[in-house]
Design an enzyme around this catalytic site. Structure first.
Site, PDB file in Angstrom:
ATOM      1  CE  LYS A 241      -3.756  -2.444   0.247  1.00  0.00           C
ATOM      2  NZ  LYS A 241      -4.620  -2.592  -0.948  1.00  0.00           N
TER       3      LYS A 241
ATOM      4  CE  LYS B  86      -2.410   1.924  -2.965  1.00  0.00           C
ATOM      5  NZ  LYS B  86      -3.704   1.267  -3.205  1.00  0.00           N
TER       6      LYS B  86
ATOM      7  CD  GLU C 249      -9.053  -5.828 -11.142  1.00  0.00           C
ATOM      8  OE1 GLU C 249      -9.353  -6.528 -12.127  1.00  0.00           O
ATOM      9  OE2 GLU C 249      -9.629  -5.904 -10.034  1.00  0.00           O
TER      10      GLU C 249
END
Length: 218
Positions: free
Chosen positions: A14, A74, A165
């Site tokens: 994360k 990220k 995604e």
């Protein structure tokens, strides 16, 4: 090497440490695995856009705005980011291209082997193109096989990773002119090394028990 231990240790990162970079020789292995991942009838219906510097990663963050904003850091803090793309058409010309490449690589000791391979691949392509009408879904499934290969490989190499995604596919397609090239964006994998403050690193894994996921035939 214990693959179960690696699978238990790897997790969806994360927060990456932006100061750490994947060694070139390690990422070269990742690139080769992208090429050598399995796919149905060796269809290889994919393309990969790789970002390994801040300016390149900023282009990818155009797809992580708005509702996808949680994924921006990220992408920016990871060492390398891969945009996985799927073909949008499985054309006869592409099938011939695959066959010619296999021939060049020496897969057909006899001419009849090449003819048979072409017939088998066309049969399955036509199954999806003309009967099931799910060619796009079929091709994207092959891309996800590739993503699974890369996630496990990263764990083997001691590299942290997260599949993403949550990106704006339309924005990514426009940014890289993918539709015009016969592709569509599917998902991202960000790779690097976890930040010491990554909360997810310390949490226990949770998976359904064996009795829920296995049926052992007698």
């Amino acid at each position: 090497m214990n693959l179960v231990e690696i699978a238990q240790k790897r997790y969806a990162t994360k927060k990456f440490d932006a100061s750490k970079r994947i060694a070139d020789e390690d990422f070269e292995q990742i690139k080769e695995l992208l090429r050598f991942s399995p796919s149905s009838v060796n269809s290889q219906p994919w393309h990969f856009i790789i970002a390994d510097n801040i300016e390149a990663k900023k282009r990818l963050t155009k797809g992580t705005q708005g509702v996808y904003g949680a994924n921006e850091s990220k992408v920016l803090d990871a060492s390398h980011v891969i945009l996985f793309c799927s073909k949008t058409e499985m054309s006869d010309d592409y099938l011939q291209h695959l066959l010619a490449n296999e021939d060049k690589d020496g897969r057909f000791p006899q001419p009849e082997n090449k003819e048979l391979a072409g017939k088998v691949r066309t049969f399955y392509a036509d199954l999806h193109r003309k009967e099931l009408n799910d060619t796009q879904s079929w091709m994207e499934k092959q891309v996800y096989l590739n993503m699974g290969t890369i996630l496990l490989a990263a764990g083997v190499l001691g590299i942290d990773a997260v599949p993403i995604e949550g990106i704006d596919i339309a924005v990514m397609n426009k940014e890289f002119g993918l539709n015009e090239k016969g592709y569509t964006a599917v998902a991202i994998i960000a790779l690097g090394y976890r930040h010491e403050d990554d909360f997810n690193a310390a949490l226990p894994k949770s998976r359904l028990p064996e009795e829920d996921v296995f049926t052992v035939l007698k």
